[in-house]
Design a protein around this motif. Sequence first.
Motif, PDB file in Angstrom:
ATOM      1  N   ARG A   1       0.829  -1.212   0.000  1.00 17.19           N
ATOM      2  CA  ARG A   1       0.000   0.000   0.000  1.00 17.19           C
ATOM      3  C   ARG A   1       0.863   1.262   0.000  1.00 17.19           C
ATOM      4  O   ARG A   1       0.475   2.309  -0.492  1.00 17.19           O
ATOM      5  CB  ARG A   1      -0.920  -0.014   1.222  1.00 17.19           C
TER       6      ARG A   1
ATOM      7  N   GLY B   1       1.396   3.769  -2.863  1.00 14.60           N
ATOM      8  CA  GLY B   1       0.554   4.957  -2.959  1.00 14.60           C
ATOM      9  C   GLY B   1      -0.372   5.089  -4.154  1.00 14.60           C
ATOM     10  O   GLY B   1      -1.446   5.669  -4.023  1.00 14.60           O
ATOM     11  N   SER B   2       0.019   4.590  -5.317  1.00 12.37           N
ATOM     12  CA  SER B   2      -0.848   4.734  -6.502  1.00 12.37           C
ATOM     13  C   SER B   2      -0.416   3.720  -7.565  1.00 12.37           C
ATOM     14  O   SER B   2       0.679   3.153  -7.495  1.00 12.37           O
ATOM     15  CB  SER B   2      -0.736   6.133  -7.096  1.00 12.37           C
ATOM     16  N   LYS B   3      -1.299   3.539  -8.542  1.00 13.30           N
ATOM     17  CA  LYS B   3      -0.983   2.620  -9.649  1.00 13.30           C
ATOM     18  C   LYS B   3       0.257   3.117 -10.406  1.00 13.30           C
ATOM     19  O   LYS B   3       1.105   2.326 -10.817  1.00 13.30           O
ATOM     20  CB  LYS B   3      -2.189   2.536 -10.590  1.00 13.30           C
TER      21      LYS B   3
ATOM     22  N   ARG C   1      -1.926  -7.790  -0.248  1.00  9.10           N
ATOM     23  CA  ARG C   1      -3.353  -7.805  -0.553  1.00  9.10           C
ATOM     24  C   ARG C   1      -3.925  -6.401  -0.793  1.00  9.10           C
ATOM     25  O   ARG C   1      -4.660  -6.185  -1.758  1.00  9.10           O
ATOM     26  CB  ARG C   1      -4.122  -8.532   0.562  1.00  9.10           C
ATOM     27  N   PRO C   2      -3.557  -5.402   0.037  1.00  5.10           N
ATOM     28  CA  PRO C   2      -4.088  -4.067  -0.232  1.00  5.10           C
ATOM     29  C   PRO C   2      -3.717  -3.545  -1.625  1.00  5.10           C
ATOM     30  O   PRO C   2      -4.524  -2.894  -2.275  1.00  5.10           O
ATOM     31  CB  PRO C   2      -3.474  -3.206   0.874  1.00  5.10           C
ATOM     32  N   ALA C   3      -2.490  -3.827  -2.083  1.00  2.00           N
ATOM     33  CA  ALA C   3      -2.088  -3.342  -3.414  1.00  2.00           C
ATOM     34  C   ALA C   3      -2.985  -3.954  -4.487  1.00  2.00           C
ATOM     35  O   ALA C   3      -3.309  -3.308  -5.484  1.00  2.00           O
ATOM     36  CB  ALA C   3      -0.619  -3.689  -3.674  1.00  2.00           C
TER      37      ALA C   3
ATOM     38  N   GLU D   1      -6.129  -5.067  -3.848  1.00  2.00           N
ATOM     39  CA  GLU D   1      -7.474  -4.510  -3.660  1.00  2.00           C
ATOM     40  C   GLU D   1      -7.583  -3.099  -4.250  1.00  2.00           C
ATOM     41  O   GLU D   1      -8.649  -2.683  -4.685  1.00  2.00           O
ATOM     42  CB  GLU D   1      -7.846  -4.522  -2.173  1.00  2.00           C
ATOM     43  N   GLU D   2      -6.465  -2.392  -4.271  1.00  2.23           N
ATOM     44  CA  GLU D   2      -6.470  -1.052  -4.882  1.00  2.23           C
ATOM     45  C   GLU D   2      -6.549  -1.134  -6.406  1.00  2.23           C
ATOM     46  O   GLU D   2      -6.751  -0.126  -7.080  1.00  2.23           O
ATOM     47  CB  GLU D   2      -5.182  -0.279  -4.506  1.00  2.23           C
ATOM     48  N   GLY D   3      -6.312  -2.337  -6.935  1.00  2.00           N
ATOM     49  CA  GLY D   3      -6.388  -2.513  -8.395  1.00  2.00           C
ATOM     50  C   GLY D   3      -5.091  -2.161  -9.105  1.00  2.00           C
ATOM     51  O   GLY D   3      -5.066  -1.967 -10.305  1.00  2.00           O
ATOM     52  N   TRP D   4      -3.975  -2.128  -8.345  1.00  2.00           N
ATOM     53  CA  TRP D   4      -2.706  -1.754  -8.969  1.00  2.00           C
ATOM     54  C   TRP D   4      -2.089  -2.919  -9.730  1.00  2.00           C
ATOM     55  O   TRP D   4      -1.262  -2.734 -10.606  1.00  2.00           O
ATOM     56  CB  TRP D   4      -1.699  -1.270  -7.897  1.00  2.00           C
TER      57      TRP D   4
ATOM     58  N   GLN E   1      -0.357 -11.932  -5.648  1.00  3.24           N
ATOM     59  CA  GLN E   1      -0.419 -11.809  -4.177  1.00  3.24           C
ATOM     60  C   GLN E   1       0.492 -12.810  -3.461  1.00  3.24           C
ATOM     61  O   GLN E   1       0.458 -14.005  -3.712  1.00  3.24           O
ATOM     62  CB  GLN E   1      -1.857 -12.002  -3.678  1.00  3.24           C
TER      63      GLN E   1
END
Length: 321
Positions: free
Chosen positions: A209, A212-214, A235-237, A239-242, A248
């Motif tokens: 995570r 910070g961004s894609k 997992r958060p990365a 879930e963010e769709g990056w 995973q």
Amino acid sequence: MKYTDGKNIMVYAQSADGAPVGAALETVSKAAELAKANGEEVIAVVFGKDTDTKTVITAGASKVLVAGEEGLPAEEKAQILVKLAEKYQPKAVYMAGTPEGKMIAPAVSAVFESGCVTDVTGITADGVYTSLSYNGNVLNDMKMGENLPHVATVRSGSFAKKLDESRTGEVIAEDASADTVRTKVVETVKEIAETVNLEEAQIIVSGGRGMGSKENFALVEELAEVMGGVVGATRPAIEEGWVSRAHQVGQSGKIVAPKLYIACGISGATQHVSGMIGSGYIVAINKDEDASIFDVADAGIVGDVTKILPVMIEEMKKRKA
Ligand code: FAD
């Protein structure tokens, strides 16, 4: 179905596109070492008549049983393995601790009412199994009950793959099939079919995570590329769709054991760490010097990933030029 007197080790040698996966070859090699110590043999099982049996033999199997098809659902493969275990009466059935292996193993042991251990990292010739529990924080040594075959899934990277071209073995076609199949493969969607060979990778660059961004996550992808590695993620990365779920790493993702693991903007939650703790050398980059990823890292860099990764990428490019 129960039996208590058996010998030899049966290994399900999982394959992908006809090639045995690395974790399966590691399992065959370990089984061969154990079988040799007891004057026994390894009976491997592969699915699909086009699967490369030769490599399974070079890894240590003296018999390779060829059954069914590679694309069968785990439920069918488990039933076929049960039939082959009934026929050959091994004292143990091992398989790689892949998601598929973890579905098959308990289904096999349930039929024989025998013990089943997952995430095994050590096995002795007299049947003591070391396995990880509590997300890799506790190592257990255990013996299984008298019913055979003992069933175990082997954690990838726990044992060395030892291929010996001089080994010979017998390939036997088996016509065993499943009786009752409740699972039907309707469609294989791209997401699942995507092959991200994290389990086999020698270098993994993972982003969390903290990227910070894609757009920033693209730095993880670029570093992986210049280093000849594979992209991993928390997992958060995902879930963010990056990045897609196939990348995973962790408890509900892939268990990996590369020589080098670079964790970028990852806090070090146990659910992630349990999937990468077997890595040879761990480098962590995090702006928080108290992040728990540093507890498992061999080398740590405290700083902003968006500043550090471009420097690493440039440096790698210079070295390659
Ligand atoms: P965070 O915990 O939010 O950490 C982000 C880190 O980035 C922080 O340490 C922060 O200091 C750092 N950071 C922020 N900005 C920067 C910057 N600019 N530069 C450098 N560092 C920065 N997680 C998995 O990964 N895999 C799994 O398989 C998994 N399975 C799970 C199963 C279950 C049942 C549950 C409940 C959870 C699971 N999780 C899994 C989630 C897990 O608990 C954590 O939430 C997750 O691993 C945290 O991901 P993260 O490190 O990317 O994010």
